[in-house]
Enzyme design. Structure first.
Site, mmCIF file in Angstrom:
data_model
loop_
_atom_site.group_PDB
_atom_site.id
_atom_site.type_symbol
_atom_site.label_atom_id
_atom_site.label_comp_id
_atom_site.label_asym_id
_atom_site.label_seq_id
_atom_site.Cartn_x
_atom_site.Cartn_y
_atom_site.Cartn_z
ATOM 1 N N LYS A 140 42.445 47.549 41.680
ATOM 2 C CA LYS A 140 41.893 46.193 41.671
ATOM 3 C C LYS A 140 40.375 46.269 41.796
ATOM 4 O O LYS A 140 39.845 46.878 42.722
ATOM 5 C CB LYS A 140 42.472 45.401 42.849
ATOM 6 C CG LYS A 140 41.788 44.060 43.094
ATOM 7 C CD LYS A 140 42.306 43.406 44.387
ATOM 8 C CE LYS A 140 41.430 42.241 44.795
ATOM 9 N NZ LYS A 140 41.827 41.662 46.103
ATOM 10 N N ARG A 186 46.278 40.058 42.599
ATOM 11 C CA ARG A 186 47.578 40.297 41.954
ATOM 12 C C ARG A 186 47.589 39.807 40.511
ATOM 13 O O ARG A 186 48.368 40.289 39.704
ATOM 14 C CB ARG A 186 48.689 39.653 42.786
ATOM 15 C CG ARG A 186 48.609 38.169 42.924
ATOM 16 C CD ARG A 186 49.389 37.644 44.128
ATOM 17 N NE ARG A 186 48.746 37.976 45.386
ATOM 18 C CZ ARG A 186 49.218 37.628 46.583
ATOM 19 N NH1 ARG A 186 50.346 36.938 46.667
ATOM 20 N NH2 ARG A 186 48.582 37.958 47.685
ATOM 21 N N ARG A 214 32.273 42.161 49.119
ATOM 22 C CA ARG A 214 31.675 43.038 48.101
ATOM 23 C C ARG A 214 32.547 44.283 47.914
ATOM 24 O O ARG A 214 32.443 44.978 46.905
ATOM 25 C CB ARG A 214 30.264 43.447 48.512
ATOM 26 C CG ARG A 214 30.191 44.313 49.773
ATOM 27 C CD ARG A 214 28.749 44.566 50.193
ATOM 28 N NE ARG A 214 28.633 45.469 51.344
ATOM 29 C CZ ARG A 214 28.774 45.089 52.608
ATOM 30 N NH1 ARG A 214 29.041 43.828 52.905
ATOM 31 N NH2 ARG A 214 28.648 45.971 53.590
ATOM 32 N N LYS A 239 36.937 31.128 50.693
ATOM 33 C CA LYS A 239 37.089 31.800 51.989
ATOM 34 C C LYS A 239 36.098 31.215 52.996
ATOM 35 O O LYS A 239 35.067 30.671 52.589
ATOM 36 C CB LYS A 239 36.759 33.301 51.824
ATOM 37 C CG LYS A 239 37.763 34.092 51.030
ATOM 38 C CD LYS A 239 37.272 35.536 50.888
ATOM 39 C CE LYS A 239 38.208 36.347 50.009
ATOM 40 N NZ LYS A 239 39.470 36.698 50.679
ATOM 41 N N ASP A 281 35.830 44.252 47.756
ATOM 42 C CA ASP A 281 37.163 43.881 47.283
ATOM 43 C C ASP A 281 37.543 44.646 46.018
ATOM 44 O O ASP A 281 38.628 44.469 45.486
ATOM 45 C CB ASP A 281 37.247 42.361 47.060
ATOM 46 C CG ASP A 281 38.687 41.854 47.113
ATOM 47 O OD1 ASP A 281 39.506 42.490 47.812
ATOM 48 O OD2 ASP A 281 38.996 40.851 46.462
ATOM 49 N N LEU A 313 30.217 52.895 46.413
ATOM 50 C CA LEU A 313 30.497 51.749 45.528
ATOM 51 C C LEU A 313 30.922 50.521 46.333
ATOM 52 O O LEU A 313 30.529 49.393 46.031
ATOM 53 C CB LEU A 313 31.598 52.120 44.530
ATOM 54 C CG LEU A 313 31.191 53.107 43.432
ATOM 55 C CD1 LEU A 313 32.424 53.694 42.755
ATOM 56 C CD2 LEU A 313 30.281 52.444 42.399
ATOM 57 N N ASP A 335 34.576 38.723 45.988
ATOM 58 C CA ASP A 335 35.661 37.742 46.092
ATOM 59 C C ASP A 335 35.278 36.611 47.036
ATOM 60 O O ASP A 335 35.325 36.764 48.251
ATOM 61 C CB ASP A 335 36.938 38.440 46.585
ATOM 62 C CG ASP A 335 38.116 37.479 46.651
ATOM 63 O OD1 ASP A 335 37.996 36.370 46.088
ATOM 64 O OD2 ASP A 335 39.143 37.833 47.258
#
Length: 486
Positions: free
Chosen positions: A247, A333, A268, A259, A270, A168, A252
């Site tokens: 999470k 978060r 990918r 970034k 994250d 994954l 991201d």
């Protein structure tokens, strides 16, 4: 093919010592194996191999691999069981050599610990090549002999769980979107009658008032998903569950706080927290562990767009607390804040969340161990003891009030999503932020950013996404289930 282990002697010059399977095979070939090894020069060092061809008609190729010293156990300096780690590493090397010879089946010497041997074989052979036309030979590892088949099967199940997380995490973000992730897990759990999977859409997330999670997802064209898994393995379905939260940022970009492009493709993975906790539940179901587990995974992308969070925006979490989003790349978060609030609805025995949360964690520990922040010494002890067995280590980090002050001293809202001294103690201020959404007395936050990928540090994992610490989560759940039995 056949992979056999051999111990190095206690004294440097002494003859190497076979495992019982190695001894039996040597007798089968009338001592030829021992003879050939003595001709090959000094005894095999740990993780080094010799390949022999034509020794026996059933095994045209035999790989002998060094296991290091016999009877090594827990190494207190290293915080792991060295004997198990040696077996995993040695078997992985041997199996890959069989794969390089394009032999489709390999029998593996249990080396005195069939579970560790199976983990080494199954983890060592795994590689993500779904999208390549040219693929390596698929090798099926099997136990050599029949003495430890139950332990071997357990090792295969543990390793397949970690490989699911690796799959994954490694897959491109256009192949594993939030909905595709949820569908993949749903399909893996489809055959278990004691598992219910809820794939919650954006409208449900809104009714739950998960404003922090929604604020991150709005930047992307991919709709968010809240994945909720109920595994009811306990004797009583009403027993307090273990709740895993992961999470699930399937890509991201950093959002408006973009970034740097170099290395951004790795983001990918994250959703490594969601991948490991969901894979741990798939494994717990396959092992039929006698406890109840609930898995929660907020899934979305963090992208820059006209609808994305802007630095300085204030969003409201499920528990009513307001959050000033000072850096849109501190988005994990925000997802976890809402998911942790929701986790408290289930009267949990313990809440454990996992997240590739901070680059600061990678700076602190590198890839040696997962950082654990917890308010419970009981929970810490269970996680720590599980990690010694799996070799996928954890290290306790501080949850001091010192860090809480740095996220609660905020000009516009109850909390800021980054510490006021910016880079100082970044993993610790992130944990302090999450603690503001936790009232449960047994909670642990696992920051897995440092163990997200593997270059060459873990010898039985190939280069790529690591799927760590899935086996530690499974072993932890197994220990917890024994606890409730006793």
């Amino acid at each position: 093919g056949l992979v056999l282990g051999i111990y190095s002697s206690e004294k440097d010059e002494g003859a190497a010592q076979f495992t019982s399977a190695g001894d039996a095979f040597d007798r089968l070939v009338s001592g030829k194996l021992r003879e050939l090894l003595s001709i090959c020069g000094p005894p095999l060092k740990k993780g080094k191999t010799h390949i022999f061809h034509g020794l026996h008609q059933d095994f045209p190729s035999v790989v002998v691999v060094g296991l290091g010293k016999k009877n090594v156990g827990v190494n207190d300096q290293e915080n792991w069981n060295e004997g198990k780690e040696n077996i995993r590493a040695a078997v992985a090397v041997g199996c890959r050599q069989i794969q390089d010879l394009e032999i489709p089946c390999v029998e593996v010497d249990p080396c005195g610990d069939a579970q560790a041997a199976a983990e080494g074989a199954v983890l060592g052979l795994h590689e993500y090549n779904e999208l390549k036309q040219k693929k390596k030979t698929v090798v099926t590892p099997q136990l050599h002999g029949s003495a430890e088949s139950e332990a071997w099967q357990k090792g295969v199940t543990y390793a397949e769980g970690q490989n699911l997380a690796r799959y994954l995490m490694e897959a491109p973000a256009n192949y594993v979107t939030p909905i595709k992730f949820a569908e993949h897990i749903e399909q893996k759990l489809g055959s278990f009658s004691n598992v219910k999977v809820h794939v919650r859409p954006e409208s449900w997330i809104a009714t739950q008032q998960m404003g922090a999670f929604l604020s991150v997802s709005r930047g992307s064209a991919e709709p968010p998903i809240f994945l909720e898994i109920h595994y009811l393995g306990g004797a009583n379905t009403n027993d307090s569950p273990l709740v895993f939260v992961g999470k699930g940022v399937t890509f991201d970009s950093g959002g408006i706080s973009l970034k740097p492009s170099s290395g951004m493709d790795a983001m990918r993975a994250d959703m490594g927290g969601a991948a490991t906790v969901c894979s741990a539940i798939v494994t717990a179901a396959a092992l039929n562990l006698p406890l109840n587990i609930i898995g929660l995974a907020p899934l979305c992308e963090n992208m820059p767009s006209g609808k994305a969070n802007k630095p300085g925006d204030v969003v409201r979490a499920k528990n009513g607390k307001t959050i000033q989003v000072d850096n849109t790349d501190a988005e994990g978060r925000l997802l976890l804040a809402d998911a942790l609030c929701y986790a408290h609805d289930f009267n949990a025995r313990a809440i454990v969340n996992a997240a590739t949360l901070t680059g600061a964690m990678d700076v602190a520990l590198g890839s040696a161990a997962t950082g654990v922040f917890t308010n419970s010494s009981w929970l810490w002890t269970h996680l720590y003891e599980a990690s010694i067995l799996t070799g996928d280590r954890v290290w306790r980090m501080p949850l001091f009030e010192h860090y809480t002050k740095q996220v609660t001293d905020c000009p516009l809202a109850d909390l800021s999503n980054i510490g006021k001294y910016s880079r100082a103690g970044g993993a610790c201020t992130a944990a302090a932020f999450l603690k503001e959404f936790v009232t449960a007395s047994h909670w642990a936050h696992l920051d897995i950013a440092g163990v997200m990928s593997n270059k060459d540090e873990v010898p039985y994992l190939r280069k790529g996404m690591a799927g760590r610490p899935t086996r530690t989560l499974v072993e932890f759940a197994a220990r917890l289930s024994q606890d409730s039995h006793n």
